[in-house]
Enzyme design. Sequence first.
Site, mmCIF file in Angstrom:
data_model
loop_
_atom_site.group_PDB
_atom_site.id
_atom_site.type_symbol
_atom_site.label_atom_id
_atom_site.label_comp_id
_atom_site.label_asym_id
_atom_site.label_seq_id
_atom_site.Cartn_x
_atom_site.Cartn_y
_atom_site.Cartn_z
ATOM 1 N N LYS A 33 60.933 28.525 5.939
ATOM 2 C CA LYS A 33 61.917 28.740 7.004
ATOM 3 C C LYS A 33 61.246 28.627 8.376
ATOM 4 C CE LYS A 33 61.203 33.707 6.334
ATOM 5 N NZ LYS A 33 61.681 34.922 5.665
ATOM 6 N N TYR A 242 49.541 35.929 38.876
ATOM 7 C CA TYR A 242 50.688 36.704 39.364
ATOM 8 C C TYR A 242 50.349 38.189 39.443
ATOM 9 C CZ TYR A 242 53.891 32.760 38.742
ATOM 10 O OH TYR A 242 54.535 31.554 38.840
HETATM 11 C C1 PLP Z 1 60.582 35.410 4.892
HETATM 12 C C2 PLP Z 1 60.879 35.821 3.503
HETATM 13 C C3 PLP Z 1 59.934 35.629 2.470
HETATM 14 C C4 PLP Z 1 58.495 35.256 2.758
HETATM 15 O O1 PLP Z 1 57.822 36.431 3.152
HETATM 16 P P1 PLP Z 1 56.274 36.455 3.533
HETATM 17 O O2 PLP Z 1 56.035 37.871 3.880
HETATM 18 O O3 PLP Z 1 56.124 35.531 4.686
HETATM 19 O O4 PLP Z 1 55.503 36.001 2.335
HETATM 20 C C5 PLP Z 1 60.337 35.854 1.173
HETATM 21 N N1 PLP Z 1 61.596 36.298 0.889
HETATM 22 C C6 PLP Z 1 62.510 36.538 1.851
HETATM 23 C C7 PLP Z 1 63.853 37.041 1.485
HETATM 24 C C8 PLP Z 1 62.183 36.324 3.181
HETATM 25 O O5 PLP Z 1 63.084 36.583 4.135
#
Ligand code: PLP
Length: 347
Positions: A33, A242
Amino acid sequence: MASGQLHIDLDALATNWRALDQLTGAETGAVVKADGYGLGLEPVARCLARTGARWFFVAVASEGARLRAILGHDIQISVLSGHMAGDTDMIRGAALVPMLNDAAQWNRHRNALPGAPYGVQLDSGMNRLGFEPADWSTCRQELEAGPLRLVMSHLACADVPAHPQNTAQLRAFTAMTRGVRAPRSLSATGGILLGRDYHFDITRPGIGLYGGAPFTAARPVLRLSLPVVQTRNLAPGETVGYGGCFTARGPTRIATVSGGYADGLLRAMGDSGALYAGDARCPLAGRVSMDLMGVDVTHLGTIPDHLDILGAYQGVDALADAAGTISYEILTALGARYQRIYHGAAA
Ligand SMILES: *Cc1c(COP(=O)(O)O)cnc(C)c1O
């Protein structure tokens, strides 16, 4: 070129997937994702598929449609947000498997795409997504009639192995899925490291693939190198950036590098941030700007044309610590302006 170079080691990515795969007897999926956690969906997904991943997870349907176009029809793609209004055409067109989260999604799915496959997400205690136990009991028989591809839940505290919520969620998930014939999945990276009871049939690692904690044995995947745009000498008492927040105490050499908070280099780093010239630590001087940062390079003999903010001497977790956040946020904030350069036999 004035933009930073983000070097991505696909061999390390492949090694990390294999290492997580070897920790379990389960099938190892891959979570890609948010553009492959900011590394670039296409090269990341191709590398993982070539390494052996067959089950991919994305957050939203549009990511799934993009992934299908990249990897073709040989793999499963699960959409964690399920079947939302407006997703139907993408789910059908890209043969996505929505992880249905409640009865409303189930009704939407079976009305819009009768007979189309789906998965089910259960809430075992995180209270983020998924059927509550009572709703699952109500719908379970219909949902199990299929085509049901996967039943999953997600752990809220897996990065803290001793946290009592881990065993509580394991118990809840086990109880809710007793007798289910479809494959079951509970664990992301953290859960894989909790041991065999947590593995079930399919795992869903994300951060561990990309080199982040809690998979501390991961091979680092990233080097982020920022070009030095200009250097200048300061007299004692002069300030940088800044707000004039950094004041030179003695004769000081400042390098201005290209890269700022618009590139995901969080302003919250403040004084605790640093870049590296080889193994030499060069502290940030003054506030991070949108596109630039000041770096104290007084102690360097020669000023290199690039300084690294991610690499062998400062990994994603160290950089996250400096900004008071987690590696996930560092990775997914990695800017669009970087030139992404992919290395390794897997590239
Ligand atoms: C993002 C996510 C993962 C992956 O988790 P990591 O901690 O990055 O290994 C797995 N399952 C779900 C439902 C997630 O939202």
